[in-house]
Design a protein around this motif. Structure first.
Motif, PDB file in Angstrom:
ATOM      1  N   THR A 119      36.889  91.342 -15.209  1.00 21.39           N
ATOM      2  CA  THR A 119      36.812  92.259 -14.146  1.00 21.39           C
ATOM      3  C   THR A 119      37.283  90.848 -12.802  1.00 21.39           C
ATOM      4  OG1 THR A 119      35.281  93.430 -15.164  1.00 21.39           O
ATOM      5  CG2 THR A 119      35.370  92.954 -12.856  1.00 21.39           C
ATOM      6  N   LEU A 120      38.139  91.520 -12.027  1.00 21.18           N
ATOM      7  CA  LEU A 120      38.093  90.765 -10.785  1.00 21.18           C
ATOM      8  C   LEU A 120      38.531  91.490  -9.327  1.00 21.18           C
ATOM      9  CD1 LEU A 120      41.491  88.932 -12.032  1.00 21.18           C
ATOM     10  CD2 LEU A 120      40.033  88.436 -13.196  1.00 21.18           C
ATOM     11  N   HIS A 121      37.565  91.233  -8.791  1.00 18.03           N
ATOM     12  CA  HIS A 121      37.520  91.406  -7.276  1.00 18.03           C
ATOM     13  C   HIS A 121      38.691  91.024  -6.169  1.00 18.03           C
ATOM     14  CE1 HIS A 121      32.999  93.501  -6.870  1.00 18.03           C
ATOM     15  NE2 HIS A 121      33.083  92.918  -8.133  1.00 18.03           N
ATOM     16  N   TYR A 122      38.884  91.874  -5.364  1.00 20.37           N
ATOM     17  CA  TYR A 122      40.621  91.783  -4.890  1.00 20.37           C
ATOM     18  C   TYR A 122      40.080  92.418  -3.395  1.00 20.37           C
ATOM     19  CZ  TYR A 122      40.609  96.662  -4.134  1.00 20.37           C
ATOM     20  OH  TYR A 122      40.741  98.521  -4.802  1.00 20.37           O
ATOM     21  N   ALA A 123      40.773  91.429  -2.286  1.00 12.79           N
ATOM     22  CA  ALA A 123      40.629  91.846  -0.938  1.00 12.79           C
ATOM     23  C   ALA A 123      41.354  92.918  -0.313  1.00 12.79           C
ATOM     24  CB  ALA A 123      40.613  90.480   0.094  1.00 12.79           C
ATOM     25  N   LYS A 124      43.221  92.865  -1.440  1.00 13.08           N
ATOM     26  CA  LYS A 124      44.358  93.800  -1.202  1.00 13.08           C
ATOM     27  C   LYS A 124      44.703  93.671  -2.319  1.00 13.08           C
ATOM     28  CE  LYS A 124      43.858  93.524   3.102  1.00 13.08           C
ATOM     29  NZ  LYS A 124      43.238  94.451   4.199  1.00 13.08           N
TER      30      LYS A 124
END
Length: 500
Positions: A137-142
């Motif tokens: 799982t990777l979080h993103y800003a954009k």
């Protein structure tokens, strides 16, 4: 190449051509969910995604802001290669390594994390994270979707049989080359650019090739009949057979379920050991659709490449803007340039910014942007779709097309043509004029003036002062007189508009 410690992923050696040689680095399993540590994630590392990653990172070098990290995710083990160059690879004229748009060191030096051989299963647009097919799982800003397109396969009977292929990636090149080197007999369904290039390349490598085309002549969307006839004669000289106005009924197979021919609706069956479908592409929209984004034929975007979901953008062959799809390099590069202006000054998110300061398109309001140090929308450069010209290199044969070259019966009477032929050189030029303006151009054999004619079409220029010399090319035209004439016409037009 450095990996963000908050991410768990598989990083491959970008230029390895064998997936089994992949170098793998594992990081910790802890994912920091704070948005200030999230990055800009680009899903898809084709010509659009890889170029955007590089150009965005370069643009950020001159910025004083602290930027989120950039991560480029590639489903293929081969990252950022030029698909257009697969034709000369298939022909044996170039090595696959020559097709890469950037060196591995370019990504490393710009601090871009590249995750290759891994795909994205889910985009959670509410919690701002993506899930990879390996469970990470990777979080993103954009997040930027650049998933490109997939080769279209027409579902003829037996279209899944062994020996039916497309021509889209490195694996296809490897498989088709093996057929050719064994001297197999192949059929290419589709007489467009890709189909002709595949047929010529395979013929040059030892296969016996025939192109099957449903229309009356090849490249019918780009060339007029005289130019197409010159091209078809060249195909014959190169040992490529051609069946035009040919409609496929089904793919013939043997008892082992392998391709043995192609059955046409006129009752004939053409023998073949393998078949290549080159009948266009379909935008890859499944991920976007499953993630709740608006999808029509492509992922729906606005002129700044926003999707229907905040903080999610899309570029390239997967997008649709005002009903238009994009399969040419020029508009895709323009989309990349547009999105760089939108995202280049994205700053590390401040969690104190309230959600009501986020506009519906996922950007900060002008007031909040100025307070956080980010630029306002006035710095964005919206994408504008422009008339396309097409300079083709079909196995060494030069052809050019721009503007409109086919006309309805109601328009034919108003169209004037200027034609130049040099039969000994197989050169053919045709300009289509309406009201003394160039509306279309077809060049075959010698195409150096293509950009000149294309600009006349785009600028809607009155060519009256140079009409007699125009067909011979820019060098024969008095451009000073042309400019003066059009400047005078422009001034007159402005006066009329002001008076009205």
């Amino acid at each position: 190449m450095s990996l963000d410690r908050s991410q768990t992923a598989t990083q491959s050696n970008i230029h390895h051509t064998d997936a089994t040689e992949t170098t793998v680095h594992q990081t910790t399993n802890n994912v920091d969910a704070h948005t200030e540590n999230a990055g800009i994630i680009i899903i898809g590392a084709g010509m659009a995604g890889s170029r955007f990653a590089i150009e965005l990172a370069r643009a950020q070098l001159d910025s004083v802001h602290s930027h989120p990290p950039i991560t480029l995710i590639s489903k293929e083990p081969h990252v950022g290669y030029n698909r257009i160059m697969l034709s000369p690879v298939l022909a044996g004229d170039k090595a696959f390594d020559d097709t890469y748009l950037y060196d591995q060191s370019d990504y490393e030096q710009l601090g871009i994390t590249v995750l290759a051989g891994v795909s994205v299963d889910t985009i959670d647009t509410e919690q701002h994270y993506i899930e990879l097919d390996n469970g990470q799982t990777l979080h993103y800003a954009k997040v930027v979707i650049a998933t490109g397109s997939t080769a279209r396969v027409i579902p003829f009977p037996n279209h899944t049989a062994k020996g039916v292929h497309v021509f889209r990636d490195f694996t296809d090149v490897t498989t088709l080359t093996e057929y050719a080197r064994q001297g197999k007999t192949g059929l290419v369904i589709g007489g467009g650019v890709l189909g002709l290039e595949a047929a010529c390349a395979l013929a040059g490598q030892g296969a016996t090739m025939t192109v099957i085309h449903v229309d009356g002549y090849v490249l019918n969307a780009q060339l007029d009949l005289p130019a197409a006839e010159l091209l078809q004669a060249e195909l014959s000289r190169r040992g490529v057979g051609l069946e035009v106005s040919a409609n496929t009924e089904s793919i013939a197979i043997n008892e082992a379920g392998e391709v043995c021919g192609l059955s046409l609706k006129d009752g004939r069956t053409l023998a073949a050991d393998f078949i290549v479908m080159a009948v266009g592409v379909i935008p890859n929209t499944a991920l976007a659709k499953d993630s709740g984004l608006e999808v029509n034929r492509g992922i729906v975007v606005d002129d700044c490449m926003h999707t229907s979901c905040p903080h999610v953008y899309a570029i390239g062959e997967c997008v649709e803007l005002d009903g238009e799809l994009f399969g040419m390099v020029a508009p895709v590069n323009q989309q990349v340039d547009t999105l760089v202006t939108v995202l280049k000054d994205t700053v590390v998110s401040d969690p104190s910014i309230a959600s009501n300061d986020i506009a519906s398109n996922g950007t900060l309001s002008n007031e909040t942007a100025s307070e956080s140090g980010a630029p306002s929308q006035e710095h964005w450069q919206p994408f504008v779709s422009k008339p396309l010209s097409l300079k083709l290199k079909v196995s060494g044969v030069a052809a050019f097309s721009a503007g409109q070259i086919a006309f309805d019966d109601s328009d034919v009477e108003s169209i004037e043509t200027l034609v130049y032929r040099q039969p000994t050189l197989n050169h053919y030029h045709c300009l289509y004029l309406k009201d003394n303006k160039v509306v279309g151009a077809v060049l075959y054999g010698e195409v150096n003036d293509g950009s000149f004619y294309s600009q006349l079409i785009i600028d809607d220029v009155d060519i009256t002062p140079i009409k007699e010399a125009l067909i011979f090319g820019e060098a024969y035209c008095d451009l000073d007189t042309l400019d003066a004439n059009n400047m005078a016409n422009s001034t007159t037009s402005d006066l009329v508009e002001e008076a009205s």
